[in-house]
Design a protein around this motif. Structure first.
Motif, PDB file in Angstrom:
ATOM      1  N   UNK A  46      29.420 -34.612 -15.978  1.00  0.00           N
ATOM      2  CA  UNK A  46      30.116 -35.767 -15.398  1.00  0.00           C
ATOM      3  C   UNK A  46      30.830 -35.503 -14.080  1.00  0.00           C
ATOM      4  N   UNK A  47      31.195 -34.258 -13.787  1.00  0.00           N
ATOM      5  CA  UNK A  47      32.066 -33.967 -12.648  1.00  0.00           C
ATOM      6  C   UNK A  47      31.245 -33.693 -11.391  1.00  0.00           C
ATOM      7  N   UNK A  48      31.396 -34.559 -10.372  1.00  0.00           N
ATOM      8  CA  UNK A  48      30.590 -34.442  -9.162  1.00  0.00           C
ATOM      9  C   UNK A  48      30.948 -33.192  -8.348  1.00  0.00           C
ATOM     10  N   UNK A  49      32.195 -32.777  -8.381  1.00  0.00           N
ATOM     11  CA  UNK A  49      32.570 -31.568  -7.653  1.00  0.00           C
ATOM     12  C   UNK A  49      31.873 -30.343  -8.244  1.00  0.00           C
ATOM     13  N   UNK A  50      31.844 -30.261  -9.553  1.00  0.00           N
ATOM     14  CA  UNK A  50      31.171 -29.146 -10.214  1.00  0.00           C
ATOM     15  C   UNK A  50      29.667 -29.192  -9.939  1.00  0.00           C
ATOM     16  N   UNK A  51      29.093 -30.375 -10.010  1.00  0.00           N
ATOM     17  CA  UNK A  51      27.662 -30.521  -9.724  1.00  0.00           C
ATOM     18  C   UNK A  51      27.352 -30.135  -8.284  1.00  0.00           C
ATOM     19  N   UNK A  52      28.215 -30.574  -7.362  1.00  0.00           N
ATOM     20  CA  UNK A  52      28.010 -30.240  -5.947  1.00  0.00           C
ATOM     21  C   UNK A  52      28.126 -28.746  -5.710  1.00  0.00           C
ATOM     22  N   UNK A  53      29.152 -28.129  -6.283  1.00  0.00           N
ATOM     23  CA  UNK A  53      29.356 -26.694  -6.094  1.00  0.00           C
ATOM     24  C   UNK A  53      28.180 -25.891  -6.619  1.00  0.00           C
ATOM     25  N   UNK A  54      27.647 -26.312  -7.754  1.00  0.00           N
ATOM     26  CA  UNK A  54      26.501 -25.616  -8.331  1.00  0.00           C
ATOM     27  C   UNK A  54      25.277 -25.756  -7.443  1.00  0.00           C
ATOM     28  N   UNK A  55      25.074 -26.956  -6.911  1.00  0.00           N
ATOM     29  CA  UNK A  55      23.926 -27.157  -6.007  1.00  0.00           C
ATOM     30  C   UNK A  55      24.122 -26.383  -4.707  1.00  0.00           C
ATOM     31  N   UNK A  56      25.327 -26.368  -4.199  1.00  0.00           N
ATOM     32  CA  UNK A  56      25.595 -25.618  -2.968  1.00  0.00           C
ATOM     33  C   UNK A  56      25.313 -24.130  -3.154  1.00  0.00           C
ATOM     34  N   UNK A  57      25.673 -23.585  -4.302  1.00  0.00           N
ATOM     35  CA  UNK A  57      25.397 -22.175  -4.550  1.00  0.00           C
ATOM     36  C   UNK A  57      23.890 -21.917  -4.577  1.00  0.00           C
ATOM     37  N   UNK A  58      23.126 -22.853  -5.131  1.00  0.00           N
ATOM     38  CA  UNK A  58      21.673 -22.665  -5.176  1.00  0.00           C
ATOM     39  C   UNK A  58      21.043 -22.824  -3.795  1.00  0.00           C
TER      40      UNK A  58
END
Length: 209
Positions: A112-124
């Protein structure tokens, strides 16, 4: 009444410093939303400014470039996990229960958390970002290693499994699971996929009598 409250009452307006902090957070939330949706390379400062309803210059006032936003989002993500552990750690939970509760909450956050989703995608996508990002995964492995050590002392970790090995396996499995869920189903099935992983992996590492 505090001086901040007095200022708000006297002027009828939000103090400039507080307004700047709120606006910066709004810009960062919007950037996270777009990074999660489109990825780093496909998101521009103009896109962020348009969605947040600001000029490009106003966005640059808070962040000097897109790379600075990426770093801030990843740092914000990592700052959340110790607080989450503090929330789930209660006197009535043993080490096994604490590990499961933490990972259950983490799966929901990834869902649900867009910041967590964004951070994970940024790391990839770190190879596309022309600045070093905070090192991924290591903090999670350290945190879970400590919890598995507690489980080992309590006789709850399966005999012969080193706590750090257990932590590495869980982190690798969890991040792989959420990535596949994202690619195939935009994370709509993430909680279900976590329950499968929980049953197969955690039951093996932390068997119940």
């Amino acid at each position: 009444m505090t001086s901040t409250s007095s200022a708000r009452t006297t002027t009828g307006r939000e103090p400039k410093q507080e307004r700047a902090v709120r606006t910066r957070a709004q810009v960062l939330d919007t950037a996270a939303e777009l990074f999660a949706e489109r990825g780093y390379e496909a998101t521009s400062i103009v896109d962020i400014a348009e969605r947040v309803g600001m000029t490009k210059g106003a966005v640059y006032f808070h962040f000097k470039n897109k790379e600075a936003m990426a770093i801030a989002i990843v740092e914000s993500n990592y700052e959340r996990w110790p607080a989450l552990l503090k929330e789930v750690r209660t006197p009535d939970l043993d080490p096994r229960g604490t590990i499961l509760a933490l990972l259950d909450r983490t799966a929901e956050a990834f869902h649900t958390d867009r910041t967590i989703q964004a951070a994970t995608r940024l790391q990839s996508e770190r190879s596309l970002i022309h600045t070093p990002l905070p090192e991924p995964y290591v903090g999670w492995i350290d945190l879970l290693t400590g919890l598995f050590e507690e489980a080992e002392r309590a006789g709850q970790l399966k005999a012969g499994i080193p706590p750090r090995a257990a932590a590495r396996v869980v982190v690798a499995s969890f991040y792989g699971m959420q990535h596949i869920s994202d690619v195939l189903h935009r994370r709509t099935d993430l909680v279900d996929r976590w329950q499968e992983l929980r049953t197969v992996t955690l039951q093996a590492l932390l068997p119940q009598d």
